[in-house]
Design a protein around this motif. Structure first.
Motif, short mmCIF file in Angstrom:
data_model
loop_
_atom_site.label_atom_id
_atom_site.label_comp_id
_atom_site.label_asym_id
_atom_site.label_seq_id
_atom_site.Cartn_x
_atom_site.Cartn_y
_atom_site.Cartn_z
N THR A 7 -7.11 -3.26 8.36
CA THR A 7 -7.50 -4.19 9.41
C THR A 7 -8.17 -5.44 8.87
N ALA A 8 -8.69 -5.37 7.64
CA ALA A 8 -9.42 -6.50 7.08
C ALA A 8 -9.21 -6.56 5.58
N ALA A 9 -9.50 -7.71 5.00
CA ALA A 9 -9.35 -7.91 3.57
C ALA A 9 -10.53 -7.29 2.84
N ALA A 10 -10.53 -5.96 2.78
CA ALA A 10 -11.63 -5.20 2.19
C ALA A 10 -11.12 -3.81 1.84
N PRO A 11 -11.83 -3.07 0.98
CA PRO A 11 -11.41 -1.70 0.65
C PRO A 11 -11.37 -0.81 1.88
N GLY A 12 -10.51 0.22 1.81
CA GLY A 12 -10.44 1.22 2.85
C GLY A 12 -9.33 0.98 3.85
N LEU A 13 -9.21 1.92 4.80
CA LEU A 13 -8.28 1.84 5.92
C LEU A 13 -9.05 2.23 7.17
N THR A 14 -8.53 1.82 8.31
CA THR A 14 -9.14 2.16 9.59
C THR A 14 -8.21 3.05 10.38
N ALA A 15 -8.68 4.24 10.76
CA ALA A 15 -7.92 5.11 11.66
C ALA A 15 -8.20 4.64 13.08
N THR A 16 -7.14 4.23 13.77
CA THR A 16 -7.35 3.60 15.07
C THR A 16 -6.14 3.80 15.97
N ALA A 17 -6.33 3.53 17.25
CA ALA A 17 -5.20 3.49 18.18
C ALA A 17 -4.48 2.17 17.99
N TRP A 18 -3.15 2.21 18.05
CA TRP A 18 -2.34 1.02 17.79
C TRP A 18 -1.16 1.03 18.76
N PRO A 19 -0.66 -0.12 19.16
CA PRO A 19 0.48 -0.13 20.10
C PRO A 19 1.69 0.61 19.55
N ASP A 20 2.34 1.39 20.41
CA ASP A 20 3.58 2.06 20.01
C ASP A 20 4.63 1.03 19.64
N PRO A 21 5.44 1.29 18.60
CA PRO A 21 6.51 0.35 18.26
C PRO A 21 7.66 0.43 19.25
N CYS A 38 1.42 6.94 -2.14
CA CYS A 38 2.02 6.35 -3.33
C CYS A 38 0.94 5.57 -4.08
N GLY A 39 1.17 5.31 -5.36
CA GLY A 39 0.25 4.47 -6.11
C GLY A 39 0.08 3.10 -5.48
N THR A 40 1.14 2.57 -4.87
CA THR A 40 1.03 1.29 -4.18
C THR A 40 0.03 1.37 -3.03
N ASP A 41 0.07 2.47 -2.28
CA ASP A 41 -0.89 2.66 -1.19
C ASP A 41 -2.32 2.71 -1.73
N ALA A 42 -2.50 3.33 -2.91
CA ALA A 42 -3.83 3.40 -3.51
C ALA A 42 -4.33 2.01 -3.90
N HIS A 43 -3.43 1.15 -4.40
CA HIS A 43 -3.83 -0.23 -4.70
C HIS A 43 -4.33 -0.92 -3.43
N ILE A 44 -3.61 -0.72 -2.33
CA ILE A 44 -4.00 -1.36 -1.07
C ILE A 44 -5.31 -0.77 -0.56
N TYR A 45 -5.47 0.53 -0.67
CA TYR A 45 -6.69 1.20 -0.23
C TYR A 45 -7.90 0.66 -1.00
N ARG A 46 -7.77 0.51 -2.31
CA ARG A 46 -8.87 0.01 -3.14
C ARG A 46 -9.09 -1.49 -2.95
N TRP A 47 -8.04 -2.17 -2.48
CA TRP A 47 -8.05 -3.63 -2.29
C TRP A 47 -8.30 -4.34 -3.62
N ASP A 48 -7.44 -3.97 -4.60
CA ASP A 48 -7.55 -4.58 -5.92
C ASP A 48 -6.89 -5.96 -5.94
N ASP A 49 -6.86 -6.56 -7.10
CA ASP A 49 -6.36 -7.94 -7.19
C ASP A 49 -4.93 -8.05 -6.71
N TRP A 50 -4.08 -7.09 -7.09
CA TRP A 50 -2.68 -7.12 -6.63
C TRP A 50 -2.61 -7.10 -5.12
N ALA A 51 -3.34 -6.18 -4.49
CA ALA A 51 -3.30 -6.05 -3.03
C ALA A 51 -3.79 -7.31 -2.35
#
Length: 344
Positions: A7-21, A38-51
């Motif tokens: 949800t934001a440019a920061a480490p972590g993820l937010t478990a939330t309600a979201w509109p159905d696709p 996946c390792g890619t998801d871990a990069h995004i979760y940590r919010w490293d330079d690549w992410a």
């Protein structure tokens, strides 16, 4: 629906309600049965330079999944409601030179599920029909969802025939472990696996590695001597570099025999210098780079490997309800896991 959202440019993820696709004319909506980390998801979760340079929140992440089609767009013809499917995560353009000449796996304009469009860490995901793969109903969701990374391992291992050959796999993360399993069912004569984790080397043994080497405990010279001893002084026919670690990269090229081949899948974090004449040129080595899967040749090949007895069960070591996603990412960070699966 429930979703894990960056949800934001920061480490972590937010478990939330979201509109159905909702599906477009050529899209389908899939009810997610299982989705793996996946390792890619871990990069995004940590919010490293690549992410930070790649992801634009808000975004539902996740791209390895299996589930059931529940809704189809009006122009969909490849699948129907009720079909059990997995998905190719690379969405290709169909127009570039590569796509038009049978090389869509290296499309110049591809986008990625869970990065460029909302992904599978949710109850439902909308996907173009052309990326869906009908999956045998006897494959449980926790194994069906890992077919995408399994495809990477298939391309890495089987860039050339391995029947009767000696193979070195450097890096026993999930894709390296999958590569060992593929090499075993494909008829490799000898499989040597190296990693810095005894835990992962134990998993490599379970999926078919004949010999394991701890790259943290042994010196480069000791490892090279062990490989020479195993191969009667010849070196291996093929080396699959799955880690991206510079020392492992050099080990792969030095361990392969003259005229052998090296497949590169691991991504280094920076530049790597090689002794090109002695490590590659004078040895006459063939080098393959693997990114993604061949579309859809790899998927058909993978279906055949499952029928031939491909065993990936030891690689899927942990599963969690999606609400406990943080535990899964902590496991990945620790390195004491194979593949981690989330169930919505």
């Amino acid at each position: 629906m429930r979703a894990l959202v960056k949800t934001a440019a920061a480490p972590g993820l937010t478990a939330t309600a979201w509109p159905d696709p909702t599906p477009g004319p050529r899209d389908v909506v899939v009810k997610v049965a299982a989705t793996s980390l996946c390792g890619t998801d871990a990069h995004i979760y940590r919010w490293d330079d690549w992410a930070q340079h790649r992801i634009h929140p808000p975004r539902i992440i996740g791209h390895e999944m299996a589930g059931t089609v529940v809704e189809v767009g009006r122009e969909v013809s490849l699948v129907s409601a009720g079909d059990y499917v997995a998905a190719e995560s690379h969405l290709t353009c169909g127009r570039c030179f590569q796509c038009r000449t049978g090389q869509a796996h290296v499309c110049r304009n591809y986008t990625i599920l869970g990065i460029d469009r909302d992904g599978s860490f949710a109850d439902y995901v909308a996907l173009p029909e052309e990326v869906l793969w009908r999956t045998a109903p006897d494959i449980p969701p926790e194994y069906a969802c890992v077919q995408e990374p399994l495809g990477n391992a298939v391309d890495a291992a089987l860039a050339e025939d391995l029947t009767g050959q000696s193979v070195l796999i450097t890096g026993c993360g999930p894709t390296g472990l999958f590569a060992a399993a593929v090499a075993r069912v494909a008829g490799a004569a000898v499989i040597i696996a190296s990693d810095i984790s005894d835990y992962r080397l134990g998993l490599a043994k379970q999926v078919g590695a004949d010999h394991t080497i701890n790259a943290k405990a042994d010196t480069a010279e000791a490892m090279a001597a062990a490989i020479r001893d195993i191969t009667a002084g010849e070196g291996v026919d093929a080396a699959l570099e799955m880690s991206g670690d510079p020392a492992a990269l050099h080990q792969a090229f030095r361990a392969v025999k003259n005229g052998g081949r090296v497949t590169l899948f691991g991504i280094p974090t920076g530049s790597v210098c090689f002794d090109l004449p002695n490590e590659i040129i004078f040895k006459g080595i063939r080098v393959y780079g693997v990114t993604g899967r061949r579309l859809f040749g790899t998927w058909y090949r993978l279906a055949g490997l499952f029928k031939a007895g491909l065993n990936v069960r030891p690689v899927v070591t942990h599963s969690f309800p999606m609400s406990e996603f943080a535990e899964g990412f902590e496991l990945i960070q620790s390195g004491r896991c194979g593949k981690v699966v989330l169930f919505p």
